[in-house]
Structure formats: C-alpha cells, structure tokens
Design a protein around this motif. Structure first.
Motif: not given
Length: 581
Positions: A222, A286, A290, A293-295, A297-298, A301
């Motif tokens: 990311a 996402a 956003k 990058k948020w893909t 981060w998801e 998580w």
C-alpha cells in the motif's frame, strides 16, 4: 473447546511456554495408558519383515503362530511405563524379542519398532472422527482463509484506473498488479503444499506463518513509492498467501471420508468463488472514495482478522502431524526411542531425489504424460482464464453501457454469487441420492462417476458467454446480463468439483502432485489472460468478444463425456492411476 484450542497454533505455543503443564493430553495426565496407542499388529509385522503391512500370503502360514495373542497384548497394556521404557527389546535365549508385541525379531528382514497409531476406529484425535460441529467450524475457517487470500486478486481490479493515474502507466500495465498476484499463487503451492505434508511441520504452521507474512506485506504494498515496487510486492503477497488455495482441499480431505469429501469440497468451493466475485464489490466503493491504496488496506484488515481467528481456533488437520506429535510425547514420557509412527517411516525411506521428484518433477510429469490429467488441467485452466478475461469486460459493460459508478459496478458480480448458491442444494442432493450409494465396502468409488455433474457445467459456460455478450446493450435492462452471469458460476462450480474429485480418486497415491500441477496450470493461464482482455473487448465489441470465449468453451465440451466413456481404459494403461475399484 479446551481440546480444540489445545491443538491450535496458539494452544501449542502456550503449552511450550508453560512447559506442557497446561492443556495436557490424556497420556500426559495418565502415563499408564501409553501402550494403548501402540499398534501391536503393525509392530509385529515390523519385527517379522520390516514393514507395517501384513506379510505376503505365502508367508502367512509360517508366521501366524508368532503373532501376539490378545491376552499378551492386554497384559502388556496394563504395564506401567517404567516396566518397558528402558528398552523395547529383550533376549529370550533364541534371539531378540520385541517387548511390546512379544514378537521375535527377524535379524535379517525385521526391525525393532513400536508403531504409534490411532488406538481404534473411534480415536477422537483422528480428524475423521471429529464431531460434526468441529468439522463444520474448521471447514468454515478454511473457507474464510481461502476467501481472504483469493479476494486479493479481484479487490485490486477496482483500483486499476487509479494505479494508472498515480504511477503514469497504461491500464494494461496497471493490470500487471493482478497478473503477478495470480502468478504468485500459481507458483507458491509447488513449495508450500509439499511442506504441509511433512509430518514434523503439518498444515497449521504453514497456514498461520504464511498468512502472517501476507498481512505484513500488505503494508509495503500500500505504501509503494513506485510502480516496480508495487508489482514486486503484489507478486510476493500472491506467492506467500497461496497455501490455502492448494492445501485447503487437502485439509478438507483430512477431515472427511471419500464419500463425504465432495460436500466439504463443495462448501470450500463457495469460499473460492466468493473471492473473485466479492472482491470488486468490496474494493469498488473504497477505490471510488479513497483511491487504490484503500483496496490494499481492506485486504490487510480482512486477512488480519482471519489470522487472529485461525491462530486461536484452527486445529491441526494433518493426521501425519498429529501422529508425529503423539509419538514425540510418548517418547518423552517413556524414554522409549523405538516408538515411531508410519508417517515417520515413510519419511525415512524418502531420499533427496525422491523429494525433488515429488515437488518439482512429478507434477509436470503427470500433467503432460497422463491424458486424463492433461485434458482436465487444460479444461480447468480454460475456465479460470475465461473468468479473468471476462471480468475485464464488466467495467466496459456496466460503467460504459449502463453508467454504473465504480462502487455500484461491483454489485454486478453478485449474479455469479447467487448462481453458486442456487447450484449447491441440487448438487448435494445428487451426490447423496446417486453417488454415495455407489461407494464400495472399502469406501472407494470408480472415479468416472464424479464426472456427470460436469456434463451440465460444460454447457453452462458457453450459455453464459452468449447470454452476457448479446444482452449487454443499452436497449436491454442491465438485469439481463447479470442474470446471464449466474450460468458461469453454475458451470465453474460443477466443473471444478467434478474435475478435482475425479483427479483425487483416479490418482490417490499422487493426489498432491496432481492437484499441485492443476493449480499451476490454471493459475498460470489465469495470470496471462487479463493482459489482452481490454483490447479484445474494445476491438471486437462485447458481443463478439464474449461469443469468441463461448465458442472456445464449446470446443472443450466433449472432454468430460470422453473421460466418462474411456477413463477406465486410460487408467488401466497408466503407470500412476488407480486401476481397480
């Protein structure tokens, strides 16, 4: 719950930290029961002719009088560990005698060994004897693990336009982030799957260790500062996260008998389907809000949650590892160095050349020299490739034609998910009604009976392609192509379950190599197809590009029918396949 937690990675670490004073096994609480874990018949066979298998028929008459009686076995089972822990043999004036089995050891062909085994057909530590509740829980965990990694390919696709803008590359080049991830989990199982078969390692440490690295590597992915760094880490995360994609099926087989394995594999297949189907939905909103990058981060998580859950609730499923750990505990309790389990015996007999052949050579040999394996590998690879090339048409159809937003575009994949849910109940009914009764007394099934569901699946794929391609028009409601997508999941679900179960049944002694080769085949094809998908759909149009894929699928329809008719003949001519059932 205490027993389940004891056999997890967290439970084993806690036992190690506390010096094995908590979460103890039955033999650690009552050392007098240790001999019930020793298989007297197999120990006797080892003493007579150096193998745990019964002697050849011509030797039976000569050796039968030397087998231990029940009275002797029962008398020895009541001994304390100290009565035979100092040595496993004694001299009776006529030669060396095994203490546990009271069998004279053949000095030329025999071996002094006390074989640690399941203490009976209802041994609760045998994964096939676990309760239904425990099996369902572990199956769910394997599905979640598979989904958490598989979603990593499709979740990235939602961010491809932003990757292209951020790093100043074309969208085709940005697609390499998908391609290299898929290529990583094509190559990974060639290393991780054989490692999980090693008795001293087992499946749990491979699952947890690689998943932990998978979670950690999402951070530099990311935070990538250039396009090359992004691609490198996408490949590494695919490679590191790959064990569940190949070994998950082996864990299912650990828990279920062959007659029930199909149901576990079918449920596991839903977990595999959910990854590429729900990935664009999860990542779409996402990426829209956003950025790419948020893909990632998801993905971190989701896989991080799975890591925590599996660390505390995923027990070891490998029977080889369970027996190995039991053997090591008994050795420590009794100081009897002759205690050994059959997986250890097999490992002792394998040379470095054997290991290289199994890991690197045999998957390729079987894939290219066995007609059954080659044909099914090509078919499954085609379906996998069609899946990834076809997915590239969704932005063209639902954003370009129907003007969906990036987030809503992911909802178009739900038709595939609904299709697999509709397929599962009749598939289970068919297996219970028609296939289970065909198993013989040994729990074996003629492999060709795994193939009839593929007859339906083979036609469902081209139906999907033609339906989708010719209904994706501005004058036709968007629900029509989405309904058409459901046929793909029907076809893929039936073909995958039929092919993988057929290969496992036809090559039971080489199942790991056959399935590893299948994974390499399909993932390699799936990795390359997306690179030309966009150009193909733009030049031919959605209708003819999809029809081209449909015609290709039609060409492969005869394969399951031919194998059903000629499979038995091919197996008889094979060096590796199972001949008789």
């Amino acid at each position: 719950m205490a027993e389940l937690f004891r056999d997890t990675v967290a439970g084993q670490l806690l036992r190690l930290i506390t010096g094995k004073r908590i979460l103890q096994y039955p033999e650690e609480r009552d050392a007098s029961i240790w001999q019930k874990y020793v298989n007297l018949e197999k120990s006797t066979n080892m003493a007579m002719h150096g193998s745990t298998d019964p002697p050849a028929a011509e030797e039976t008459g000569e050796l039968a009088t030397r087998a231990p009686s029940y009275d002797r076995a029962h008398r020895h089972s009541e001994q304390s560990p100290s009565s035979s822990s100092s040595s496993t043999t004694f001299e009776d004036g006529n030669g060396l005698v095994n203490t546990v089995s009271e069998q004279k050891v053949d000095v030329e062909n025999g071996r002094v060994a006390d074989i640690v085994d399941w203490y009976g057909p209802d041994d609760p530590e045998n994964p096939q004897n676990w309760s239904i509740t425990k099996k369902i829980l572990v199956t769910f965990e394997i599905c979640l693990l598979t989904f958490s990694v598989y979603v990593g390919s499709a979740i990235y696709t939602a961010g491809i336009p932003d990757v292209s803008r951020t790093f100043g590359v074309s969208e085709v080049a940005a697609t390499l982030g998908l391609t290299l991830f898929v290529l990583g989990y094509a190559i990974g199982p060639m290393l991780w799957s054989p490692m999980s078969e090693v008795p001293q390692i087992g499946r749990g440490p491979i699952y947890i260790g690689t998943l932990a690295l998978f979670v950690i590597l999402q951070v530099p992915t990311a935070l990538a500062t250039n396009f090359g760094m992004l691609l490198a880490f996408r490949f590494l995360t695919g490679f590191i996260g790959s064990p569940s994609l190949a070994t998950g099926g082996a864990s299912i087989a650990d828990m279920y008998t062959p007659s029930k394995r199909t149901y576990g594999m079918a449920v596991w297949g839903i977990g595999a389907v959910c990854g590429p189907v729900l990935g664009p939905l999860i990542g779409g909103f996402a990426a829209e809000a956003k950025g790419w990058k948020w893909t990632i981060w998801e993905l971190m998580w989701l896989s991080g949650f799975t890591l925590v859950l599996l660390t505390f609730l995923m027990p070891e499923t490998s029977s080889a590892n369970i027996l190995y750990r039991r053997t090591m505990r008994l050795r420590r309790l009794t100081s009897n160095g002759k205690l050994i389990c059959e997986p250890q015996l097999i490992g002792e007999q394998m040379t470095g050349k054997d290991i290289v052949m199994m890991v690197l050579v045999r998957p390729f040999t079987l894939s290219f020299t066995e007609p059954m394996v080659f044909l099914l590998n090509m078919y499954i690879a085609l379906i996998y490739g069609l899946l990834y090339i076809w997915f590239e048409s969704f932005p063209i159809v639902f954003s370009g034609i129907y003007h969906f937003s990036l987030g809503l575009e992911g909802t178009a994949f739900l038709g595939i998910f609904v299709g697999v849910l509709i397929t599962l109940p009749p598939f289970v009914w068919y297996q219970m009604k028609y296939i289970e009764p065909k198993f013989n007394d040994k729990g074996e099934l003629q492999p060709e009976w795994r193939l009839p569901p593929a007859f339906v699946g083979a036609f469902a794929i081209p139906i999907c392609m033609f339906w989708f391609g010719w209904s994706a028009r501005p004058d036709i409601h968007w629900i029509m192509p989405i309904i058409g997508t459901g046929f793909f999941s029907i076809g893929a679900f039936l073909l995958f379950n039929s092919a993988l179960n057929y290969l496992a049944d036809a090559y039971p002694l080489h199942a790991a190599s056959v399935l590893a080769g299948n994974d390499l085949f399909r993932s390699s094809i799936g990795a390359g197809f997306p690179l030309f998908a966009s150009a193909m759909y733009k030049k031919l149009g959605v209708n003819w590009a999809s029809s081209t894929l449909g015609f290709l699928a039609i060409a492969f329809i005869p394969i399951p029918f031919l194998l059903f008719k000629f499979g038995e003949r091919l197996r008889r001519a094979s060096r590796y396949a199972q001949k008789d059932y």
